[in-house]
Design a protein around this motif. Structure first.
Motif, PDB file in Angstrom:
ATOM      1  N   ASP A 285       0.812  -1.220   0.000  1.00 51.45           N
ATOM      2  CA  ASP A 285       0.000   0.000   0.000  1.00 51.45           C
ATOM      3  C   ASP A 285       0.846   1.272   0.000  1.00 51.45           C
ATOM      4  O   ASP A 285       0.319   2.367   0.200  1.00 51.45           O
ATOM      5  CB  ASP A 285      -0.925   0.002   1.233  1.00 51.45           C
ATOM      6  N   HIS A 312      -4.909   1.427  -7.699  1.00 53.76           N
ATOM      7  CA  HIS A 312      -4.746   1.068  -6.278  1.00 53.76           C
ATOM      8  C   HIS A 312      -4.453   2.302  -5.437  1.00 53.76           C
ATOM      9  O   HIS A 312      -5.044   2.503  -4.374  1.00 53.76           O
ATOM     10  CB  HIS A 312      -3.613   0.045  -6.148  1.00 53.76           C
ATOM     11  N   LYS A 316      -7.043   4.546  -2.406  1.00 53.62           N
ATOM     12  CA  LYS A 316      -6.697   4.884  -1.021  1.00 53.62           C
ATOM     13  C   LYS A 316      -7.015   6.331  -0.680  1.00 53.62           C
ATOM     14  O   LYS A 316      -6.941   6.738   0.480  1.00 53.62           O
ATOM     15  CB  LYS A 316      -5.194   4.631  -0.776  1.00 53.62           C
TER      16      LYS A 316
END
Length: 572
Positions: A285, A312, A316
């Motif tokens: 992450d 991705h 977030k």
């Protein structure tokens, strides 16, 4: 050393104390000019307006706005006292760019060397006082907290960033670290300070000294490698980083630095991506790593991986999510997915990105054949376009929609209305070239150069056209030499000169120029040229690897298809 690490390692004691030393409210010293608006006599409306704005901003301690306002007033009135006021505020508050602008104007409107020399002496005295005060604070901190000394030494560069003066920071760090030179952290602090001041040779020596004191230190090796990269010794840096990683495979900062160096080494981009993905596997992450993976995956033709990584990061959230959406939309366009690009672009709401996103949205619409909607979207941007720029942008939209003949007519009509503007002539020649009308394109390029002999791109285009046709190479040499003089770092001009050297049989020179061009700018035509030169030099594996990578990135690019046909004929 990555500057991010300096911030992470900065101890609380150091950051707090330096904040006190550096963040004192900067006010003009005694003896500087009194408020200009004490008397409005002689000031016209606009000058008075900006002067009032400057005084209000100064009282509210909005020093950037104050200096800007006084500079605008000085530019309008050509008044030396206003220029001096802007320079004083900028000097005291360390606004170096603003200070240079104010001093330039001040010298123009009052070419009195003695007055400006007095100001410069005052400025130097203020700098010396500030330097002495900060150094005293640092000396006290370093002596008072011996248990935190290594971390405090490492934090010096980050703590002094607020000075806005790399040379001053370097002087302070050299003095502050003098009692601690047996500490590798002190040598590393000196190396980073010298690097920021652009003294790379001194930075290298200090980094090597730090490594001699602590040979297995990841941060010191990473900084040393960064310095070597900036010195142009990337291969040396890569070799040592690779050796270190074989012994210490979990050294993350070293692996990341190696990935950065491989990323700018032609033919080794895939290795860079592999190292980044190893790092990402342990930190899936990490936004910085995801963005790095996206960049390298796009550069190596792995568009699906690039898109996945950016998606991705965006999922977030975060402060820069709209900027990432802009990057993702560009990837969608590269992957020939204009509808998905359109969808992402319509989600961008950040005001600073509005015009950029609308321009990209116009391209997404054009690639779907929606020309009217594309033109309308372009017209909605807040920036008022001059007529030539508007013609060029809309010409590109028509070309995006594969309407080359419409683009030709559009620019032709603009030339008839606006005259022989250089950028319009160049655009018209490039469209003719794409239409296969090479003689007409050459004619317009010659017209462009006759009217505008220092038009670098026009010189480059004609020189390349001749070199590519393998004719009139002496003329091509003259044209491209002049183009390179005008724009020495332009990757497309470097590519043209490299291709000319290939035509002249000067293969090693051609290779060096083409590698330099490709390092600066990915382009399928530059890649195709590089593949051909590598092949002729017998470096077949490198040529095939590059062709595979470029084809993955630009599968429909005609230059790559052309070089592939050339290879097939060569191998028969």
């Amino acid at each position: 050393m990555n500057r991010r690490f300096g911030r992470i390692l900065l101890s609380l004691g150091l950051s707090t104390a330096c904040a006190c030393a550096l963040a004192q409210s900067p006010h003009p010293p005694a003896g500087t000019a009194p408020p200009i608006v004490s008397s409005a006599e002689g000031l016209d409306g606009e000058t008075l307006y900006w002067t009032l704005i400057g005084e209000i901003a100064l009282r509210q301690q909005e020093f950037g706005s104050a200096a800007q306002a006084f500079l605008l007033a000085a530019q309008h009135a050509r008044a030396p006292e206003l220029a001096r006021r802007a320079a004083e505020i900028a000097a005291i508050t360390r606004q170096n760019e603003m200070l240079n602008r104010a001093l330039t104007l001040w010298r123009q409107v009052e070419p009195n060397a003695e007055t400006i020399e007095r100001f410069e002496r005052m400025r130097a005295e203020l700098d010396a006082q500030r330097e002495k005060a900060v150094l005293a604070q640092l000396d006290e901190i370093l002596r008072r907290h011996p248990e935190q000394l290594p971390n405090n030494l490492l934090g010096l560069n980050a703590a002094l960033e607020e000075l806005g003066d790399p040379e001053m920071a370097r002087r302070i760090i050299e003095l502050a670290t003098t009692p601690y030179l047996e500490y590798p952290e002190a040598q590393l602090a000196r190396a980073e300070a010298a690097r920021r001041a652009n003294d790379l040779l001194t930075a290298r020596i200090a980094a090597e000294h730090a490594l001699s004191l602590r040979p297995d230190w990841d941060l010191a090796l990473a900084l040393w490698a960064e310095i070597l990269g900036e010195l142009g010794e990337t291969d040396t840096a890569i070799a040592r980083l690779e050796t270190y990683l074989r012994e210490y495979p979990y050294a993350r900062v070293v692996r990341f630095t190696l990935a950065k160096h491989l990323a700018v080494t032609p033919g080794r981009e895939e290795e860079s991506l592999r190292h980044l993905e190893i790092l990402l596997a342990n930190a899936p992450d990490d936004a910085q790593l995801l963005q790095a993976v996206a960049l390298m995956a796009e550069r190596t033709g792995h568009l699906d991986r690039a898109i996945s990584a950016l998606e991705h990061v965006i999922s977030k959230g975060g402060d820069n999510v709209d900027f990432l959406r802009l990057q993702l939309a560009q990837l969608y366009l590269t992957a020939k997915q204009p509808r998905r690009a359109e969808s992402v672009l319509r989600q961008i709401t950040h005001p600073a990105l509005e015009d950029q996103s609308k321009r990209l949205l116009a391209h997404a619409l054009a690639k779907q054949g929606k020309i009217d909607a594309a033109f309308e979207t372009l017209d909605q941007t807040r920036i008022v376009l001059d007529p030539t720029t508007e013609v060029l942008l809309k010409s590109r939209l028509l070309q995006d929609a594969d309407r080359l003949e419409d683009a030709r007519r559009w620019v032709d009509e603009a030339i008839a209305e606006l005259g022989d503007e250089p950028d319009l002539l160049y655009e018209y020649a490039m469209i003719l070239e794409r239409l296969g009308r090479h003689e007409s394109a050459e004619g317009y390029l010659r017209k462009l150069i006759a009217l505008y002999p220092d038009h670098a791109h026009g010189l480059n285009a004609l020189g390349y056209l001749l070199a590519d046709a393998n004719r009139d190479l002496d003329e091509a040499e003259r044209l491209l030499t002049r183009a390179l003089e005008l724009a020495p770092n332009d990757p497309y001009i470097l590519d043209s000169v490299g291709w000319l050297r290939y035509r002249q049989g000067r293969l090693e020179e051609a290779l060096s120029l083409l590698q330099n061009a490709y390092r600066r700018q990915y382009d399928p035509e530059i890649a195709a040229h590089l593949v051909e030169v590598l092949t002729v030099l017998g470096r077949h594996e490198e040529a095939q690897a590059l062709l595979k990578q470029a084809t993955a990135r630009s599968p429909d690019a005609e230059p790559l298809q052309r070089v592939r046909r050339w290879l097939e004929q060569r191998n028969r």
